[in-house]
Design a protein around this motif. Sequence first.
Motif, mmCIF file in Angstrom:
data_model
loop_
_atom_site.group_PDB
_atom_site.id
_atom_site.type_symbol
_atom_site.label_atom_id
_atom_site.label_comp_id
_atom_site.label_asym_id
_atom_site.label_seq_id
_atom_site.Cartn_x
_atom_site.Cartn_y
_atom_site.Cartn_z
ATOM 1 N N UNK A 235 0.833 -1.216 0.000
ATOM 2 C CA UNK A 235 0.000 0.000 0.000
ATOM 3 C C UNK A 235 0.865 1.263 0.000
ATOM 4 N N UNK A 236 2.168 1.084 -0.043
ATOM 5 C CA UNK A 236 3.139 2.185 -0.175
ATOM 6 C C UNK A 236 3.101 3.140 1.020
ATOM 7 N N UNK A 237 2.833 2.585 2.182
ATOM 8 C CA UNK A 237 2.840 3.411 3.391
ATOM 9 C C UNK A 237 4.047 3.043 4.243
ATOM 10 N N UNK A 238 4.738 4.053 4.717
ATOM 11 C CA UNK A 238 5.790 3.849 5.709
ATOM 12 C C UNK A 238 5.150 4.313 7.000
ATOM 13 N N UNK A 239 4.713 3.355 7.775
ATOM 14 C CA UNK A 239 3.805 3.707 8.875
ATOM 15 C C UNK A 239 3.928 2.736 10.040
ATOM 16 N N UNK A 240 3.392 3.187 11.178
ATOM 17 C CA UNK A 240 3.303 2.282 12.315
ATOM 18 C C UNK A 240 2.069 1.416 12.170
ATOM 19 N N UNK A 241 1.041 1.966 11.519
ATOM 20 C CA UNK A 241 -0.191 1.209 11.305
ATOM 21 C C UNK A 241 -1.185 1.430 12.432
ATOM 22 N N UNK A 242 -2.155 2.304 12.176
ATOM 23 C CA UNK A 242 -3.216 2.528 13.178
ATOM 24 C C UNK A 242 -3.879 1.215 13.566
ATOM 25 N N UNK B 295 8.203 0.964 14.231
ATOM 26 C CA UNK B 295 7.903 1.392 12.860
ATOM 27 C C UNK B 295 7.863 2.916 12.775
ATOM 28 N N UNK B 296 7.359 3.560 13.819
ATOM 29 C CA UNK B 296 7.294 5.025 13.787
ATOM 30 C C UNK B 296 8.701 5.625 13.847
ATOM 31 N N UNK B 297 9.592 4.979 14.578
ATOM 32 C CA UNK B 297 10.983 5.464 14.617
ATOM 33 C C UNK B 297 11.614 5.292 13.237
ATOM 34 N N UNK B 298 11.324 4.182 12.578
ATOM 35 C CA UNK B 298 11.854 3.953 11.234
ATOM 36 C C UNK B 298 11.283 4.947 10.232
ATOM 37 N N UNK B 299 10.014 5.267 10.406
ATOM 38 C CA UNK B 299 9.359 6.240 9.525
ATOM 39 C C UNK B 299 10.145 7.553 9.535
#
Length: 533
Positions: free
Chosen positions: A53-60, A74-78
């Motif tokens: 889905x082409x999102x760099x995300x933590x994922x709600x 994931x948020x730190x990686x973002x």
Amino acid sequence: MDLERIAGARFDALILGGGITGVATAHRLARLGWSPLLIEPRDLAWGTSSRSSRLIHGGLRYLAHGELRLVRRALAERRALARIAPHLVRPTPMLLPLGRGEPWRWRTFAPAGVVAYDLLAGRRGWPRGRTIGRDEAETLVPGLRLGDERRVRVFYDGVTDDRRLTLVTAMAAREAGAQVVGRCELLGLEATEHGARARLRDLVSGQTLDVVVRSVVNATGPWVDRVRQRYGATRRGRLVRPSRGSHLAIPWRIDAAMLVPHPRDGRVGFFVPTATGMIVGTTDVADEGDPDAVRPSPDEIAYLEELADDGIPGMAGRERTGWAGLRPLAESPGPTNALSRAARYVMESVEGIPFLSIVGGKLTLHRVMARDAVRRLRPHLGTPARPARPDTAHLPGGDLATLAGLEARLRATGLDATQARWMVSRYGSQAEAVLGDEPPAPLGRGSIPLACEVGWAVREEGARTLSDVLLRWRLPELALDAEDETRIARAALTLLAHRLGLGSARAERERARWERERRAVWGGTGDRAAATR
Ligand SMILES: Cc1cc2nc3c(=O)[nH]c(=O)nc-3n(C[C@H](O)[C@H](O)[C@H](O)COP(=O)(O)OP(=O)(O)OC[C@H]3O[C@@H](n4cnc5c(N)ncnc54)[C@H](O)[C@@H]3O)c2cc1C
């Protein structure tokens, strides 16, 4: 690269799979001074890494499932990825239109969820959520259907081009000393005194050659168990449970992403902006079929069309192109939508050398996965030649001041708005080097793609076939008519044939390969979005 040059060479690791996991592992190993060889039988990012889905995300959603550790990482990686590749990972407003008849659970969770999400992300380096007026929402996403709220909630997540992210990570791996070879397969492994002899076949020339390797990393995503079986790994049971997710590309420009529950079942769908329009997804269907032939079912296409028309009624009737990918989820009991996205690493021994398989994970977490994989290989490889340094260097194209500044500079040299956006989003600070001194020459009736990109793909990005070049443009997603698409493919082939000195028989094989691979991902030219295996 010239495959003959590596014949007889020794490598610390043979990495199977040119998706994001494989290229990130090659990059990590090379940065530490080890010598990795990565091979991929198709083009880099052929598999899931070009179908996300082409999102760099933590994922709600993962927050709702209580996967706090995964989300925080994931948020730190973002944040880190947006710093090292700002052209490829962009903080993007995500609209949350509510009051449209969505399930009460989403209506209550979403506003609280984004506050928690921002808190988990920490204070630094990322825009915070806010609310915007309806007018602004309608400007960001023309034609959308708003609910009864006077203001619309917005938070920020990263939007990327997964295929380009994989390609530039491969470029960075090469710069660090890795060998990365597309269109190459492993025929077999055989134990020797100092490692295993790996027999490789170049799938372009048909030639075979041997190298010696001290370990194997199986980073083949949904293919992991097939690959384990093929090369003789003996552990019982499977490691991966593939789950199919499909998307539609629609040539409708939006300047924000959007999360909208599906009107049929309340599952949250994504509307994500791209350089040339948007993608809408996704689905989650268990799929045990051949990963090389994964296509959306007609039901999935209908489901996504319903989602698209409900989210943005204004774009009804626009042409759609559909494709599917397989999430390589780590095997465990339960339905696929409830399985953890955490990665799993399984070490086996094949022909006397370590054989490490990686499953699960996310595009967003590729650097974390590479680090964890290398940690598991380390006892087998010995001390690295270089110390582990923080991973803060820019990826190729990432060293730029501002995207808008670069776009303006390109406009000033004569590129139109579409060309400038396309070049910046694909090449970042390398856009001017790709363009060279010649005026931009479009290959088709529209203003993109450009002739100069063919040479760059071959010279700098390791493209070896016509299909590599056209897959990297995602040609079928540009919503061209069949005639224009054929014209672009033909023009690219002429440039490629000239550059590589291809005769007419090879040129014909290149054309046939592209048609085969196009059909495998998007269906044939002129097909409707829907097609089944
Ligand atoms: C619908 C969908 C949406 C997603 N959305 C997101 C998202 O928004 N954000 C996010 O972070 N993650 C997302 N993901 C997850 C993410 O895309 C994957 O976790 C990631 O791309 C997996 O990469 P990989 O390198 O492990 O596998 P792949 O990308 O599949 O790479 C495996 C490679 O191995 C190659 N291969 C096969 N056989 C062999 C062989 N014998 N030898 C050598 N190579 C071989 C294949 O050709 C392939 O290129 C999504 C996944 C899906 C399916």
